[in-house]
Each structure stands twice: as C-alpha cells, then as structure tokens.
Write an enzyme that holds these catalytic residues in place. Sequence first.
Site, PDB file in Angstrom:
ATOM      1  N   GLN A 192      14.834 -34.849 -58.102  1.00 49.62           N
ATOM      2  CA  GLN A 192      15.162 -36.167 -58.681  1.00 49.62           C
ATOM      3  C   GLN A 192      15.985 -35.978 -59.944  1.00 49.62           C
ATOM      4  O   GLN A 192      16.971 -36.684 -60.191  1.00 49.62           O
ATOM      5  CB  GLN A 192      13.889 -36.925 -59.049  1.00 49.62           C
ATOM      6  N   VAL A 241      14.201 -19.725 -43.222  1.00 48.28           N
ATOM      7  CA  VAL A 241      14.157 -19.207 -41.848  1.00 48.28           C
ATOM      8  C   VAL A 241      13.237 -17.987 -41.819  1.00 48.28           C
ATOM      9  O   VAL A 241      13.017 -17.333 -42.830  1.00 48.28           O
ATOM     10  CB  VAL A 241      15.567 -18.853 -41.319  1.00 48.28           C
ATOM     11  N   GLY A 352      33.330   2.301 -54.320  1.00 49.50           N
ATOM     12  CA  GLY A 352      32.773   2.212 -55.659  1.00 49.50           C
ATOM     13  C   GLY A 352      33.795   2.633 -56.698  1.00 49.50           C
ATOM     14  O   GLY A 352      34.872   3.132 -56.372  1.00 49.50           O
ATOM     15  N   CYS A 379      36.389   3.973 -48.332  1.00 51.09           N
ATOM     16  CA  CYS A 379      37.160   3.948 -49.574  1.00 51.09           C
ATOM     17  C   CYS A 379      36.761   5.109 -50.489  1.00 51.09           C
ATOM     18  O   CYS A 379      37.133   6.242 -50.233  1.00 51.09           O
ATOM     19  CB  CYS A 379      37.040   2.586 -50.244  1.00 51.09           C
ATOM     20  N   GLY A 381      34.135   6.522 -50.406  1.00 53.83           N
ATOM     21  CA  GLY A 381      33.445   7.413 -49.468  1.00 53.83           C
ATOM     22  C   GLY A 381      34.422   8.394 -48.841  1.00 53.83           C
ATOM     23  O   GLY A 381      34.144   9.595 -48.754  1.00 53.83           O
ATOM     24  N   HIS A 505      38.549  -1.046 -46.278  1.00 52.87           N
ATOM     25  CA  HIS A 505      37.184  -1.594 -46.188  1.00 52.87           C
ATOM     26  C   HIS A 505      36.992  -2.313 -44.858  1.00 52.87           C
ATOM     27  O   HIS A 505      37.254  -3.520 -44.766  1.00 52.87           O
ATOM     28  CB  HIS A 505      36.939  -2.585 -47.331  1.00 52.87           C
ATOM     29  N   GLU A 507      34.376  -3.314 -43.545  1.00 53.44           N
ATOM     30  CA  GLU A 507      33.282  -4.310 -43.583  1.00 53.44           C
ATOM     31  C   GLU A 507      33.783  -5.733 -43.792  1.00 53.44           C
ATOM     32  O   GLU A 507      33.089  -6.686 -43.476  1.00 53.44           O
ATOM     33  CB  GLU A 507      32.248  -3.930 -44.652  1.00 53.44           C
TER      34      GLU A 507
HETATM   35  N1  GLN Z   1      37.527   3.972 -57.247  1.00 53.77           N
HETATM   36  C1  GLN Z   1      38.338   4.270 -56.109  1.00 53.77           C
HETATM   37  C2  GLN Z   1      39.767   3.795 -56.288  1.00 53.77           C
HETATM   38  O1  GLN Z   1      40.067   3.022 -57.139  1.00 53.77           O
HETATM   39  C3  GLN Z   1      37.737   3.687 -54.847  1.00 53.77           C
HETATM   40  C4  GLN Z   1      37.696   2.197 -54.828  1.00 53.77           C
HETATM   41  C5  GLN Z   1      36.799   1.655 -53.771  1.00 53.77           C
HETATM   42  O2  GLN Z   1      35.967   2.357 -53.233  1.00 53.77           O
HETATM   43  N2  GLN Z   1      36.928   0.387 -53.459  1.00 53.77           N
HETATM   44  O3  GLN Z   1      40.636   4.209 -55.568  1.00 53.77           O
END
Ligand code: GLN
Length: 532
Positions: A192, A241, A352, A379, A381, A505, A507
């Site tokens: 409310q 859910v 990262g 990336c 990785g 990426h 994903e």
């Molecule tokens: N830090 C790395 C770069 O700038 C990888 C970036 C990421 O994993 N999105 O290239």
Amino acid sequence: MTKFIFITGGVVSGLGKGITSASLAYLLKSHGYNIAMQKFDPYLNVDPGTMSPYQHGEVYVTDDGTETDLDLGHYERFAGVRCDRHSNYTSGKIYSSVIAREREGAYLGATVQMIPHITDEIKQAIRSAAKPGIDIVMTEIGGTAGDIESLPFLEAVRQFKNEAGLGNAIVIHLTLVPYIKSVGEMKTKPSQQSVSILHNIGIFPDMLVCRTEMAMADEQRRKLSLFCNVPDEMVIEECDVQHSIYEVPQELADRGMDVKVLELLRLPLTESHLDDWHELLDRVLHPEKTCRIALVGKYAGLRDAYKSIFESFAHAGIALRTKVICDMVEAEELENDCSRLDSYDGVLVPGGFGARGIEGKVATLQYAREKGIPCLGICLGLQCMVIEYARHVLGYKDANSTEFDEKTSHPVIDLMPDQRGVSSKGGTMRLGAYPCRLVDGSRAAELYGEKDISERHRHRFEFNNDYRKQLISAGLQIGGTSPDDTLVEMVELPNHPFYVGCQFHPEFKSRPFSPHPLFVGLVQAALKHQEK
Ligand code: GLN
C-alpha cells in the site's frame, strides 16, 4: 501503433522484476506479438561496464557491443528478443547526452532542467525502442519506488503514459506481500505504501503483481485493490516457484496475466502456444542424469556474477536431460592443491579481470589438462590456458599476460599494438559480436557443425601471435581465428577428452531452445568422464 508497458518495483529490490518482465514478454510473444524490451537503471555510471560484479553482478554484452545490466540476459533468453544499445539506459547515459548537447549549444537561451530536458531525453529513449514492426515495448524501471535516483524516470513514465492516451501505455507495479511468521499473516501494508509513493508522483498502476511465499487469501486481494486503487482482477499473485525460474511463465499464465495485459492494452486476444515451453519445463523438472561442474572463478559466493554461465549450463542440461550442478570454487583456494576437483566431472574457468585468482586458475588448468578432466576456458580462461601451456609444456617459467605482469619475459597474452599505452579504462575493450572462422578438423568445428560463427567479446588482451608457432609445435591447437587470421579466438588440445578455450563469451548466446554447442560439448564430455 506501438503499445507500451512500464514495470516498476516496490518495497525491496531483488523481487525478480527482470524474470517477471521477461516471462510476460515470452507470454505476449507466444500470442503472436512482436516485443522490444528495455531496462532503465538509475545509477550514474554511463554503463555497468566499469562496475565490479560485487556491485552489479554480471555485465551482459549485446551483439552491438553494449555493456548492459544482467536483466537483458533474461530478456534475450526468455523472450527471444534481440537487445541493443537502445535496450539499456542509465541515468549517467541520459545526463551525459543532455550535458553534451548543452555544450554544443543545442539549448541556447534555455535553462537546462530536469523537467523537461532530462525527462524528454528519457521519453526519447523509450520511443527509440518502438522500431517498425514492434507491437509492444516493455520498459523495466530499475530501483524501487521512493528512490531519489529513479524519480526522473518515473516522472517521464507519468508524462509518457498521459501523452500516449488510455489503453496505449500501462504501468505494472511489482511488489512484495510478505508473510509475517509471528502473526501468521500476509501483510499488504508495504505494498500500500509503495503504491502511495507512486500515486504521489502521479502514477496510477494498472496492475499489481504481488510476490508472495504462499497463496494469497481473498481478503488480502480485496485490501490491495481497495487501498491501491487497482481493480480486484488486476491484483496478480506471483508465488515463489518451487524448482526453477522456468516455471515463472507458466505461473503467470495460470493467473491470466497475459490475457489481462492484452485487455488493458486493448489488443486482440489471440491464442497463445506454450507447448514448446511445457516440453522444456518437463525436461528441467525431470532430468535423467546428473553431472557436477566446478566453476573456478574469483567471485565465489556471488552467483549473479556468472549468471549467463549458470543459465547456459541449464540450457545444455535441458538438451541432454541432465541436471547440471555447477558449484562455484574460489580460484585462490586451489593454488597449492587442486584435489578438490576430483569430485567434479568437468571444470569451467570463466572470464575475469585483475590478477587475483590467476595462479589458482593456472593450477586448475594444469590439473584438468594432466588428469583429463573436461574443461572449458572462457576469455580469461583461454588466456590462462595459454599461460599454463607456455609455463609447463614450453618451460617458459614466468610466462604471463601483461595484464598481470608487465615485465614478464614471455608475454604470451598481450595488448594489441594499437592499445598499448592507452590509459583510459572505460569503453576501450573489444566488445560485441565478431566473426570467427573455425579450423577444419578441429574439435571446435565439430561442435559447432559450421565453419563461420559469430560470438560476443569483452576483453582488452589477446593471444600474442609472436608465440603462436612455439605453442602450436608444442601441441596446443588453434581451433578458430578471426577471418583474416590475425587474432586467435579458440584453442584446444587434441589428445584430451575435452579441453577447449575461447576468447569470446559463448554464455551470452546460449538460449533455452538453442543451447550453446560449447556448453553442450562440455556437459557431454563430463557425462562420459563420470562413467570412467
Ligand atoms: N582481463 C582479460 C582481458 O581484458 C579477460 C577479460 C574477460 O575475461 N572478459 O582481456
């Protein structure tokens, strides 16, 4: 004529406004309507690209290279809409364009003000989503009613609704109806009060969507209707859910939300087709197999930081009727001992920034490579895969990325020559969709089943071509490159059950109905690994 839906939030954040909006969009789409979606975020960053995942979760990247709020991921995945630079506006983006225009002299003579200049800019942003062929634009307003920051957006919504006329623009307010254990009752007061904040600024919601833990009684519905000035039938309950966010569209359809929205917008009530979704939900709720994946990152504890990755595993799981349990493992904890990974069927090393956790990721990759654990590097990785290979197979002990060690004698990952010396950190990355050509006979080409692909990027550093020859002759294979062969986009190991790295990426492009081949490949390999 395009119709408009605005979604506001009340009481607290974190009610799942993004999922609710995306689910409604899916339902409207299943009625045959063409939908565009956008999100307004009230913070002053021009985009979330410069924010830590701790602040804001994952930064989602669109094809056109816009760094956006993670809700746009839900929009693209659930509703199958394509987002672009018109899909996410922050206060920072709105203000900076008004201020830039003021400097150009576009408002000469006028005092530039919140109303009308900022609100006009916001209304223009709403209109920018109404491209030809779009039947309904849905705009989610970030934040909670009552926040100072979101006031200009709400004021613009008020004006827009008024100008659009009856039946052309509606406001749906998502609110919380909490259950208070000690009194054994659900309470409508917070809702409310949040609706009364909207009333004070001239917005009269057309529909309330109430997030609840359990079914709401008629009495609560009546109260909400009475005090919030919303017809009884426009008080929709959205109960938590049980198992999966994929249940939300069905839950909302069961409450007739799509039908009521079409009524409010005076749009023909076409038939909706949810058969595909039912099949999908059945696969989510009744998996036949289970596999466990370790996500070795540095934001363990914050699942939102890897939202699209978890979703991509869910999609691969749907395709393979497998429940994919993806645990976050803090990279730093694996620096000296990776034996924890033995209890997993596969490993993912995500993207990262910054040095923390790098050594743990390199150790993880060495372990996965030597022990034959299926592994996907995304990336950063991929970059760590290259560093690991250079260190332990080529024997370049201090091989590194210049992001982490500028003085390394083997900069196997480095900035592109034109980026060296650039000190700006905002908007200097390789962003968005780029083409990639897969190498004939590679694992990558086999997984994708095609030669030319397009994937989304978000990084500054690249595989250093000065080391390409050495790494290849030491056994690391290139799975894909830019079409002109200047940038390495994918690496892989031929004599490993699954060891694949990608500079992009994947994903961001996985969808419930079209899971990403790299995630499907990893889960398939993980299931095989389990049998061993
Ligand atoms: N830090 C790395 C770069 O700038 C990888 C970036 C990421 O994993 N999105 O290239």
